[in-house]
Design a protein around this motif. Structure first.
Motif, PDB file in Angstrom:
ATOM      1  N   ASN A   1      -5.701 -20.952  15.061  1.00  0.00           N
ATOM      2  CA  ASN A   1      -4.846 -22.148  14.937  1.00  0.00           C
ATOM      3  C   ASN A   1      -4.680 -22.534  13.467  1.00  0.00           C
ATOM      4  O   ASN A   1      -5.595 -22.357  12.667  1.00  0.00           O
TER       5      ASN A   1
ATOM      6  N   ALA B   1      -8.959 -22.625  21.911  1.00  0.00           N
ATOM      7  CA  ALA B   1      -7.789 -23.298  22.498  1.00  0.00           C
ATOM      8  C   ALA B   1      -7.912 -24.825  22.393  1.00  0.00           C
ATOM      9  O   ALA B   1      -6.921 -25.527  22.177  1.00  0.00           O
ATOM     10  N   GLN B   2      -9.141 -25.350  22.538  1.00  0.00           N
ATOM     11  CA  GLN B   2      -9.340 -26.799  22.468  1.00  0.00           C
ATOM     12  C   GLN B   2      -9.132 -27.358  21.057  1.00  0.00           C
ATOM     13  O   GLN B   2      -9.010 -28.570  20.872  1.00  0.00           O
TER      14      GLN B   2
ATOM     15  N   ASP C   1     -11.779 -20.465  25.031  1.00  0.00           N
ATOM     16  CA  ASP C   1     -11.579 -21.886  25.376  1.00  0.00           C
ATOM     17  C   ASP C   1     -11.876 -22.789  24.182  1.00  0.00           C
ATOM     18  O   ASP C   1     -11.173 -23.778  23.936  1.00  0.00           O
TER      19      ASP C   1
ATOM     20  N   SER D   1      -3.733 -15.192  19.710  1.00  0.00           N
ATOM     21  CA  SER D   1      -3.341 -15.782  20.990  1.00  0.00           C
ATOM     22  C   SER D   1      -3.062 -14.667  22.004  1.00  0.00           C
ATOM     23  O   SER D   1      -3.978 -13.937  22.364  1.00  0.00           O
TER      24      SER D   1
ATOM     25  N   HIS E   1      -6.596 -26.626  19.175  1.00  0.00           N
ATOM     26  CA  HIS E   1      -5.169 -26.565  18.859  1.00  0.00           C
ATOM     27  C   HIS E   1      -4.661 -27.945  18.393  1.00  0.00           C
ATOM     28  O   HIS E   1      -5.151 -28.978  18.859  1.00  0.00           O
TER      29      HIS E   1
END
Length: 359
Positions: A266, A185-186, A182, A100, A188
């Motif tokens: 994640n 992150a999506q 991205d 992160s 998560h």
């Protein structure tokens, strides 16, 4: 860019570079251990405890062996081939998000060499260049077996890049972004792409084996037909570069699989761990430790897929060349196109219906 951000970014790139080399180096040790386990033998056990110093011994042997260039070979291209293979293998890891963000002195830096909004295109471009290293080395050797191996590598990589690219389109349709950051992150909150794209994952994984020239797709260096394939005339560290590039490619493709389908850094319960750490250690230290845990999880996923590569190598036999081409053009490409159609229909019709139902 501020000085603190520049230093953290530089350190991140250095750590990623060193870790990539270290993982590739110890993958050679791990592969022999896995092979030994599958074949009911010890594997390396002479150099250091458990054979842990075996990669260093191999590197020493490669460095100090006589550097030989065949008399009729093109000298500069003969040297350029393995150098290009090694360079492209290392470049691919630049856009992978290993974690992160890291906070220091009020600055927050992403744990990623280069944060690019076209990360996945960059990886594809660099991976496509990798075959030039093999082609150049095979042609410059002035040996028919080397040339045949190089031609096989080029046709195999081109064939499987089509199916690999098509399998990725489904991911891009879902995420609406070419940025690897991205896409991670999506995912998560356990929203991993593997649950929505199992067929795409199988196609991508199969194509990764072919792109890395790993068994059962190691036709470019098929010793039963082509002596040593494209690296028949190579020895010493130039051969080491080719072999090392293969292990780096294996790590990079394992990392990309983790990013695209398994959530990257994640993991389940990530938010709970983050809240506990920030409550106990403060927002900066807790955040940084949570980031390091995520990075550890990411490397754990990548190492699992490296093990999977090894497991398959020592379990399955090599395909024939016609079987390889049939699988690529007649099976994987139609399946990838079918996957795109299904994904497109789901995004257009099913997703709005489910969203309305949940709201």
């Amino acid at each position: 860019m501020e000085l603190t951000e520049f230093i953290i970014k530089t350190l991140t790139i250095l750590v990623v570079f060193v870790l990539t080399l270290l993982i590739a180096m110890y993958s050679t040790w791990g592969e022999r251990k896995v092979a030994g386990f599958i074949q009911d033998r010890m594997g390396p056990n002479r150099a250091g405890p458990g054979g842990l110093l075996q990669p260093l011994a191999d590197a020493g042997k490669m460095f100090f062996k006589e550097d030989f260039i065949p008399a009729l070979a093109n000298k500069w291209l003969f040297i350029s081939g393995p150098s290009l293979a090694m360079l492209t293998a290392l470049l691919a890891s630049a856009v992978i998000p290993f974690g992160s963000t890291f906070r220091y002195g009020g600055v927050e830096v992403v744990l990623q060499g280069v944060e690019s909004n076209i990360g996945i295109l960059y990886v594809f471009g660099v991976v496509a260049l990798g075959v030039y290293g093999i082609m150049i080395g095979g042609w410059a050797s002035n040996n028919k077996f080397s040339l045949l191996g190089a031609i096989r590598a080029a046709s195999q990589n081109i064939s499987y890049e089509v199916a690999m690219g098509l399998s990725l389109i489904a991911i891009l349709m879902m995420s609406s972004s070419l940025s690897l950051g991205d896409i991670v992150a999506q995912q998560h909150g356990g929203n991993w792409n593997i649950f929505y794209q199992p067929l795409g994952f199988i196609i991508f994984l199969t194509c990764s084996f072919a792109e890395c020239n790993r068994v059962p797709f190691d036709l470019p260096e098929c010793e039963t037909e082509l002596v040593g394939g494209y690296h028949t005339e190579y020895g010493s560290m130039k051969l080491g570069f080719y072999l090392f590039a293969e292990y780096i490619n294996m790590f990079v493709s394992s990392a990309i699989i983790s990013v695209l389908y398994f959530g990257g850094y994640n993991y389940p319960g990530m938010d709970w761990v983050y809240n506990q750490l920030t409550a106990a250690l403060g927002t900066t230290t807790g955040h940084n430790i949570a980031t390091l845990i995520g990075t550890g999880v990411f490397f754990g996923k990548a190492l699992f897929f490296i093990f999977f590569y090894m497991w398959v190598r020592w379990t399955l036999p090599r395909f024939r060349y016609d079987q390889l081409m049939n699988l690529g053009w007649k099976k994987l490409i139609p399946l990838a196109i079918f996957n795109i159609i299904i994904t497109g229909a789901s995004v257009l019709f099913l997703k709005p219906y489910i969203t309305a139902l949940l709201n």
